[in-house]
Each structure stands twice: as structure tokens, then as C-alpha cells.
Write a protein that holds these residues in place. Structure first.
Motif, PDB file in Angstrom:
ATOM      1  N   SER A 289      -9.678  -1.039  -4.182  1.00  0.00           N
ATOM      2  CA  SER A 289      -8.496  -0.683  -3.521  1.00  0.00           C
ATOM      3  C   SER A 289      -7.666  -2.492  -3.242  1.00  0.00           C
ATOM      4  O   SER A 289      -8.473  -3.280  -3.470  1.00  0.00           O
ATOM      5  N   LYS A 290      -6.364  -2.332  -2.985  1.00  0.00           N
ATOM      6  CA  LYS A 290      -5.593  -3.674  -2.948  1.00  0.00           C
ATOM      7  C   LYS A 290      -5.242  -4.081  -1.536  1.00  0.00           C
ATOM      8  O   LYS A 290      -4.840  -2.896  -0.894  1.00  0.00           O
ATOM      9  N   LYS A 291      -5.579  -4.983  -1.094  1.00  0.00           N
ATOM     10  CA  LYS A 291      -5.007  -5.687   0.223  1.00  0.00           C
ATOM     11  C   LYS A 291      -4.293  -6.945   0.004  1.00  0.00           C
ATOM     12  O   LYS A 291      -4.767  -8.153  -0.418  1.00  0.00           O
ATOM     13  N   GLY A 292      -2.959  -7.057   0.250  1.00  0.00           N
ATOM     14  CA  GLY A 292      -2.239  -8.040  -0.064  1.00  0.00           C
ATOM     15  C   GLY A 292      -2.076  -8.284  -1.437  1.00  0.00           C
ATOM     16  O   GLY A 292      -1.683  -7.110  -2.214  1.00  0.00           O
TER      17      GLY A 292
ATOM     18  N   HIS B 165     -16.306   4.718  19.589  1.00  0.00           N
ATOM     19  CA  HIS B 165     -16.658   6.131  20.027  1.00  0.00           C
ATOM     20  C   HIS B 165     -16.918   6.917  18.824  1.00  0.00           C
ATOM     21  O   HIS B 165     -17.443   8.098  18.878  1.00  0.00           O
ATOM     22  N   THR B 166     -16.161   6.409  17.712  1.00  0.00           N
ATOM     23  CA  THR B 166     -15.902   7.418  16.457  1.00  0.00           C
ATOM     24  C   THR B 166     -16.190   6.580  15.062  1.00  0.00           C
ATOM     25  O   THR B 166     -15.413   5.428  15.137  1.00  0.00           O
ATOM     26  N   VAL B 167     -17.130   7.030  14.246  1.00  0.00           N
ATOM     27  CA  VAL B 167     -17.110   6.286  12.997  1.00  0.00           C
ATOM     28  C   VAL B 167     -16.887   7.144  11.784  1.00  0.00           C
ATOM     29  O   VAL B 167     -17.882   8.260  11.852  1.00  0.00           O
ATOM     30  N   VAL B 168     -16.156   6.840  10.669  1.00  0.00           N
ATOM     31  CA  VAL B 168     -16.334   7.612   9.655  1.00  0.00           C
ATOM     32  C   VAL B 168     -15.825   6.614   8.422  1.00  0.00           C
ATOM     33  O   VAL B 168     -15.228   5.383   8.408  1.00  0.00           O
ATOM     34  N   THR B 169     -16.672   6.960   7.271  1.00  0.00           N
ATOM     35  CA  THR B 169     -16.581   6.096   6.120  1.00  0.00           C
ATOM     36  C   THR B 169     -16.149   6.825   5.128  1.00  0.00           C
ATOM     37  O   THR B 169     -16.243   8.106   4.924  1.00  0.00           O
ATOM     38  N   THR B 170     -15.356   5.902   4.011  1.00  0.00           N
ATOM     39  CA  THR B 170     -14.947   6.589   2.928  1.00  0.00           C
ATOM     40  C   THR B 170     -14.951   5.433   1.779  1.00  0.00           C
ATOM     41  O   THR B 170     -15.300   4.389   2.094  1.00  0.00           O
ATOM     42  N   PRO B 171     -14.671   6.060   0.473  1.00  0.00           N
ATOM     43  CA  PRO B 171     -14.351   5.166  -0.557  1.00  0.00           C
ATOM     44  C   PRO B 171     -13.197   4.157  -0.162  1.00  0.00           C
ATOM     45  O   PRO B 171     -12.451   4.310   0.551  1.00  0.00           O
ATOM     46  N   GLY B 172     -13.260   2.943  -0.898  1.00  0.00           N
ATOM     47  CA  GLY B 172     -12.385   1.790  -0.501  1.00  0.00           C
ATOM     48  C   GLY B 172     -10.762   2.285  -0.658  1.00  0.00           C
ATOM     49  O   GLY B 172      -9.874   1.672  -0.193  1.00  0.00           O
TER      50      GLY B 172
ATOM     51  N   VAL C 219      -7.126   2.624  16.612  1.00  0.00           N
ATOM     52  CA  VAL C 219      -7.869   3.023  15.272  1.00  0.00           C
ATOM     53  C   VAL C 219      -7.267   1.990  14.369  1.00  0.00           C
ATOM     54  O   VAL C 219      -6.596   1.157  14.357  1.00  0.00           O
ATOM     55  N   ASP C 220      -8.554   1.806  13.487  1.00  0.00           N
ATOM     56  CA  ASP C 220      -8.206   0.784  12.457  1.00  0.00           C
ATOM     57  C   ASP C 220      -9.613   0.963  11.433  1.00  0.00           C
ATOM     58  O   ASP C 220     -10.557   1.700  11.643  1.00  0.00           O
ATOM     59  N   ALA C 221      -9.226   0.257  10.246  1.00  0.00           N
ATOM     60  CA  ALA C 221     -10.455   0.364   9.260  1.00  0.00           C
ATOM     61  C   ALA C 221     -10.593  -1.100   8.749  1.00  0.00           C
ATOM     62  O   ALA C 221      -9.745  -1.904   8.730  1.00  0.00           O
ATOM     63  N   THR C 222     -11.919  -1.245   7.989  1.00  0.00           N
ATOM     64  CA  THR C 222     -12.291  -2.608   7.528  1.00  0.00           C
ATOM     65  C   THR C 222     -12.818  -2.295   6.202  1.00  0.00           C
ATOM     66  O   THR C 222     -13.410  -1.248   5.881  1.00  0.00           O
ATOM     67  N   LEU C 223     -12.576  -3.241   5.077  1.00  0.00           N
ATOM     68  CA  LEU C 223     -13.267  -3.074   3.657  1.00  0.00           C
ATOM     69  C   LEU C 223     -14.621  -3.530   3.908  1.00  0.00           C
ATOM     70  O   LEU C 223     -14.693  -4.822   4.389  1.00  0.00           O
ATOM     71  N   ILE C 224     -15.507  -3.009   3.421  1.00  0.00           N
ATOM     72  CA  ILE C 224     -16.688  -3.614   3.168  1.00  0.00           C
ATOM     73  C   ILE C 224     -17.169  -3.586   1.371  1.00  0.00           C
ATOM     74  O   ILE C 224     -17.194  -2.482   0.972  1.00  0.00           O
ATOM     75  N   ALA C 225     -17.676  -4.910   1.115  1.00  0.00           N
ATOM     76  CA  ALA C 225     -17.710  -5.044  -0.228  1.00  0.00           C
ATOM     77  C   ALA C 225     -18.985  -4.428  -0.866  1.00  0.00           C
ATOM     78  O   ALA C 225     -19.795  -4.369  -0.130  1.00  0.00           O
ATOM     79  N   ALA C 226     -18.790  -3.865  -1.962  1.00  0.00           N
ATOM     80  CA  ALA C 226     -20.166  -3.548  -2.705  1.00  0.00           C
ATOM     81  C   ALA C 226     -20.022  -4.316  -4.249  1.00  0.00           C
ATOM     82  O   ALA C 226     -19.243  -4.875  -4.518  1.00  0.00           O
ATOM     83  N   PRO C 227     -21.597  -4.518  -4.268  1.00  0.00           N
ATOM     84  CA  PRO C 227     -21.721  -5.280  -5.576  1.00  0.00           C
ATOM     85  C   PRO C 227     -20.934  -4.617  -6.971  1.00  0.00           C
ATOM     86  O   PRO C 227     -20.742  -3.532  -7.176  1.00  0.00           O
ATOM     87  N   SER C 228     -20.067  -5.312  -7.654  1.00  0.00           N
ATOM     88  CA  SER C 228     -19.325  -4.711  -8.563  1.00  0.00           C
ATOM     89  C   SER C 228     -20.227  -5.091 -10.041  1.00  0.00           C
ATOM     90  O   SER C 228     -19.735  -4.722 -11.207  1.00  0.00           O
ATOM     91  N   SER C 229     -21.503  -5.494 -10.025  1.00  0.00           N
ATOM     92  CA  SER C 229     -22.179  -5.689 -11.129  1.00  0.00           C
ATOM     93  C   SER C 229     -22.567  -4.332 -11.957  1.00  0.00           C
ATOM     94  O   SER C 229     -22.854  -3.500 -11.004  1.00  0.00           O
ATOM     95  N   THR C 230     -22.898  -4.388 -13.103  1.00  0.00           N
ATOM     96  CA  THR C 230     -23.125  -3.209 -13.871  1.00  0.00           C
ATOM     97  C   THR C 230     -24.737  -3.425 -14.449  1.00  0.00           C
ATOM     98  O   THR C 230     -24.962  -2.761 -15.130  1.00  0.00           O
TER      99      THR C 230
END
Length: 319
Positions: A164-167, A188-195, A139-150
Motif C-alpha cells: 500500500s502507499k502512504k504519502g 474495544h474492537t480490532v480487525v485486521t486486513t491486508p495492507g 476509529v483508525d488504522a495503522t500499517l504493520i510491516a511484513a518481511p518483503s524477502s523472498t
């Protein structure tokens, strides 16, 4: 796939894009996937006849493989003969789907959550071919960026994406958590969550229930104490700070270091699907607002990634 051209072919070079599409033409189980979508597809009896399900599915997958938006996909069908050929729209008098038609098909898949069914169908095929053994999970997870523009109508960032903070770096977006087969590295399994959701909180949701062992990095320390992750024997990486203190000249520390290397070699397979998504398919940033739409795309990409990673074995068995 037949040759392109108006009765003749001036090019003798087979491009990498053509080779890629020829391989996917043979390994994607089109017939079964069409059966997944067909019960929900419009069968209008008036007006212009709808495009075949397989054609729309092929166009949808072209979007995922090459990172094309709906308008860009419409233009590509007009500009790139190879795409029309792959989508089986290469007839001289064929009309082409516009961006609204492409959009509606994607919304159909999202509405009925068909991406999950497609991943299940692909994994059933891979299991039937003996490529998924299901005896262990990494198991593992990766961060996927989203536009931060308003700079949008609401004047705010996507409320379903979190920071979220990584390093020492901060990231804004979502996380894709996956469980992969320990032997093959297929998802075999995929789950998504907020960062900002911790990896360990989703560990139990990434197990299929039949595995005997499970592997995770140091972010899953203490996962064996959680009731939702009970069942398999967990092998979790030692925290980096503690591992740096190991003395290679002391036998217990030497054995512990070898054990860590062995766990890492098995756990490394969970990184392969992430590489395919981010390097092969170029998926490094979310395209839509909200988790729901992006989840559908991510699950579809992992299903296609499984086929890509297993393409050599599938082509051999097909031959």
C-alpha cells in the motif's frame, strides 16, 4: 513479587522491567483469563504433568511484552531470573518449558481464537470499573510491516500481505484497524486486513453498536453514506488540502478551523494504543506468515495495551 536471589539480595535498585512486571502482576485478571483457557488445555493423565495454565499464560504474555520468539523465550527463562519469578517457575528444582511447549500453547490459543475472548474479558473488567463509557467511538488504522524477502521455501513474499502507499512511500504488510472508546482511548474492537484495504471499508466493523457519535480522520470521508456504518453521528476530519485553504480572518472559516481542532483533540486518543504497541511493546513488524496468526498476536497485544493504559486507575481501585 518476592525478592530474587539465593537467600540474599545484593541489588537495591528496582529496574524499569521489574516495575513494569510488578504493575502488570496486579492489573492483569489472571483468574478470569485462566478460566478462558482452561477448558481447552490438555489434562494428560500419563507422562509428565503439564505446566499450570497460569504459568503458560504468563510466559505467553512475556513474549508479547518483550517481543520474544519461542526459542528466545525458552532461553530467557533460563537466563533471566526475573522472568522465571514472574512465571512462577523460580523454585530451585522446577523444570522449565521448552520452545515446543511454548509453541503448542500459542497454537492452542490460535486454534480456539482465545485472543478475542481475552480482549472481551479485559474490556468487561474495564467496563465494570467504569473506565469504558461506550457512548462514542474513534476509529483508525495503522500499517504493520511484513518481511518483503523472498528467501524462503516458497520463494515468494507472504501472499496474504499486500503493498500500500502512504504519502510518497510504499509499505508491504497488513493493517490493524481499531475502534476505541472516545472517553478513555481504550480499544474495544480490532480487525485486521491486508495492507491495501481502504480504511473506510472497515469502519462499520469497528463500531460496537451502542455509540451515539463516531470520529475518524480524513480517510473516512463519506463513511456516513455507507449502510454498514449507519447509526452514530460521524465527525470526520476535513481533507488537508481543503483545510489549508481556510482563511482565519473570515468568521465561517475561523469556526470551521476551531471545529477541526476540537475533532482532532478527540480523535487523537485513537493513536495512544498504537504508541503502546509500537513503542512500549516494540511491535513494529509481523512475526508470522499469514493474517490468522498475526491477528491473534495483535488482538492479544491490544488487550494488554488496554491494561497498561488503565493501570493507574486499576491499581487505585485495587488499593
Amino acid at each position: 513479587m518476592k525478592q530474587l536471589g539465593f537467600g540474599f539480595n545484593l541489588s537495591t535498585k528496582k529496574t524499569r522491567k521489574r516495575e513494569f512486571l510488578e504493575e502488570m502482576e496486579h492489573v492483569v485478571p489472571w483468574g478470569v483469563l485462566v478460566q478462558v483457557v482452561d477448558p481447552y488445555y490438555s489434562k494428560a493423565k500419563t507422562g509428565r504433568p503439564p505446566f499450570p495454565v497460569e504459568t503458560m499464560l504468563r510466559i505467553h504474555y512475556l513474549q508479547q511484552w518483550f517481543g520474544l520468539s519461542d526459542p528466545a523465550m525458552e532461553e530467557a527463562l533460563h537466563d533471566v531470573p526475573l522472568y522465571r519469578e514472574f512465571a512462577r517457575l523460580d523454585g530451585a528444582t522446577e523444570r522449565l518449558p521448552d520452545e515446543t511447549t511454548i509453541l503448542r500453547f500459542r497454537h492452542l490459543l490460535e486454534k480456539h481464537n482465545l485472543a478475542v475472548d481475552m480482549l472481551r474479558v479485559v474490556n468487561d473488567l474495564l467496563g465494570y470499573k467504569g473506565l469504558m463509557l461506550r457512548s462514542g467511538t474513534a476509529v483508525d488504522a495503522t500499517l504493520i510491516a511484513a518481511p518483503s524477502s523472498t528467501k524462503n521455501i516458497e520463494g515468494e513474499r507472504d501472499p496474504e500481505m499486500k503493498q500500500s502507499k502512504k504519502g510518497n512511500n510504499y509499505y508491504f504488510g497488513m493493517k490493524a484497524h481499531i475502534g476505541v472508546d472516545m472517553a478513555s482511548g481504550l480499544v474495544h474492537t480490532v480487525v485486521t486486513t491486508p495492507g491495501n484495504v481502504s480504511d473506510i471499508n472497515m469502519a462499520g466493523a469497528l463500531l460496537h453498536g451502542d455509540e451515539e457519535v463516531a470520529f475518524g480522520d480524513a480517510g473516512y470521508q463519506g463513511v456516513h453514506k455507507r449502510p454498514e456504518a449507519a447509526g452514530p453521528t460521524w465527525h470526520v476530519a476535513m481533507r488537508p488540502g481543503k483545510r489549508r485553504l481556510l482563511n482565519p480572518f473570515i468568521e465561517p472559516d475561523f469556526i470551521a478551523e476551531r471545529a477541526e481542532k476540537m475533532k482532532a483533540s478527540i480523535r487523537a486518543k485513537v493513536e495512544h494504543p498504537f504508541r503502546v504497541l509500537k513503542r512500549q511493546f516494540g511491535f513494529t513488524k509481523v512475526r508470522y506468515r499469514g493474517l490468522f496468526k498475526n491477528t491473534g498476536q495483535i488482538v492479544t497485544l491490544f488487550a494488554l495495551a488496554n491494561l497498561w493504559m488503565a493501570r493507574k486507575q486499576l491499581l487505585e481501585t485495587r488499593g
